[in-house]
Design a protein around this motif. Sequence first.
Motif, short mmCIF file in Angstrom:
data_model
loop_
_atom_site.label_atom_id
_atom_site.label_comp_id
_atom_site.label_asym_id
_atom_site.label_seq_id
_atom_site.Cartn_x
_atom_site.Cartn_y
_atom_site.Cartn_z
N LEU A 3 0.83 -1.21 0.00
CA LEU A 3 0.00 0.00 0.00
C LEU A 3 0.86 1.25 0.00
O LEU A 3 1.76 1.37 0.83
CB LEU A 3 -0.87 0.01 1.26
CG LEU A 3 -1.67 -1.25 1.56
CD1 LEU A 3 -2.30 -1.16 2.94
CD2 LEU A 3 -2.72 -1.47 0.49
N ARG A 4 0.55 2.15 -0.92
CA ARG A 4 1.23 3.46 -0.88
C ARG A 4 0.44 4.39 0.01
O ARG A 4 -0.78 4.48 -0.12
CB ARG A 4 1.28 4.08 -2.28
CG ARG A 4 2.29 3.48 -3.22
CD ARG A 4 1.98 3.95 -4.62
NE ARG A 4 0.60 3.61 -4.97
CZ ARG A 4 -0.10 4.17 -5.94
NH1 ARG A 4 0.42 5.14 -6.66
NH2 ARG A 4 -1.34 3.79 -6.21
N ASN B 126 10.22 -3.30 -2.51
CA ASN B 126 10.52 -1.94 -2.05
C ASN B 126 11.95 -1.54 -2.40
O ASN B 126 12.21 -0.39 -2.77
CB ASN B 126 10.29 -1.82 -0.54
CG ASN B 126 8.84 -1.48 -0.22
OD1 ASN B 126 8.03 -1.33 -1.13
ND2 ASN B 126 8.52 -1.35 1.04
N CYS C 245 8.86 3.37 4.66
CA CYS C 245 9.10 2.05 4.04
C CYS C 245 10.43 1.95 3.32
O CYS C 245 11.28 1.12 3.69
CB CYS C 245 7.97 1.73 3.09
SG CYS C 245 6.36 1.88 3.88
N ARG D 147 10.56 19.13 -7.25
CA ARG D 147 9.69 18.02 -7.70
C ARG D 147 9.32 18.19 -9.17
O ARG D 147 8.44 17.47 -9.67
CB ARG D 147 8.42 17.96 -6.85
CG ARG D 147 8.67 17.62 -5.40
CD ARG D 147 8.97 16.15 -5.20
NE ARG D 147 9.10 15.82 -3.79
CZ ARG D 147 9.25 14.58 -3.33
NH1 ARG D 147 9.28 13.56 -4.16
NH2 ARG D 147 9.39 14.36 -2.05
#
Length: 435
Positions: free
Chosen positions: A154-155, A212, A264, A414
């Motif tokens: 899950l993000r 990951n 994560c 970004r």
Amino acid sequence: MHIGIIGTGYVGLVTGACFAEYGLNVTCVDRDEEKIKALKKGKIPFYEPGLEELAEKNFKKGRLAFTTNISEAVNSSLVIFIAVGTPPRGDGSADLKYVEEVAREIAGHLEGYKVIVTKSTVPVGTGKRLKSIIGGALRGKNIHFDVASNPEFLREGAAIEDFMRPNRVVIGAESPQAAAILQDLYRPLYLIETPIVVTGIETAELIKYAANSFLATKISFINEMSRLCEKVGADVHVVAKGIGLDRRIGPKFLHPGPGFGGSCFPKDTKALVTLAQENGMELKIVKAAIAANEDQKLFMVEKMKSVLNPLGEKTIAVLGLAFKPNTDDMREAPSIDILNALVAEGARIKAYDPVAAATAKKVLPKEVVYAKDAYEAVIGADAVAILTEWNELRNLDLGQIKKLLKNPNFFDLRNVYDPQKMKEAGFNYHSVGRP
Ligand code: UGA
């Protein structure tokens, strides 16, 4: 079917609410009484789009219950998910004390066959360890149980979508019975033909870390490419597109930025390196991905320094603090290292984040001043820097921003804006890996 979920953190709550939405009866357990009280009133202790509504809906329908009483959940459930925290220890390995405590508690209440599943990210070998812990705690009682692994992918910020429409489900089980029961939980996904990978427990546990670490490596790779692009005058987005169209590479997770963060990737890459070391080998690629990520954050500071030199006494408006949009999570956010370095150089920081200001205040340097919106943050500043690509920062009134800034330096870490348009608008514009 009735299932129990131990731990009402991020993974536990999303899993509980989504399984309830699948039509299962779910009991979520936490030893924190205040948290359970708040959950019963519909209060989710963190920000995740759609979760509060989903939990409330299923709570009202009676499919989702909250309790501090673990025996209640164990007695009524065929499947019990362990979703408690596995915080990193000093050496980078995952601390399993909570997982093991819960396993012992479950064992204390076992009266008939159950499948006990790890949902938290746990090191390879944990399933086996839990089997022996629970077996030992049963002290000769003849109760049959299975241990299994069902890692989550899950993000944060998109967790419900990821649960409801996953790319795949991974089930690691030691018996066909456990595998069949877990597959049954995911029956609603058969309609959308979700692939289900059924395998052994160790393999399932490793898939999570490998996934990951591979994604983190992809990000570090494109971040390094972005730095090379800056040297040779190439555009990293076109490089990403050009390589991503090759189906063997794929277009996703090739967006450059100030480095990966969150609960994560940083933790899991380090834990995988440690696991390999414990098994007498060195994971050179994952280690390099971690090192490149540290470099990337410092490179962002260098980028600002090269324009604002010296940084001392300069005011920088920092827009976006969370490790990614749609979350208030500040764990390992690149903003932490970047702002620490800027403050250490004597820069003044005026920060704004749409939802993460409260969590940010706990971890950012005390010198940081917080603004109520992006426009307040930029008043009189020598530069503005976007660190998280929140939607509301993608459509700033640029004319207004320019007017409010003392100097029109714009660091878009970004790559949200178009370099050409930004230059035409009169900004001294710097992004990541674009000419
Ligand atoms: C990640 C994985 O994407 C999930 O599949 C996994 O289940 C989860 O970890 C977990 O182990 O629980 P998450 O950490 O929520 O999810 O966030 P991501 O969307 O993966 O982003 C992680 C970091 O990488 C963020 O800092 C983000 O800004 C950065 N990133 C991501 C990039 O810099 N570039 C990209 O192209 C993608």
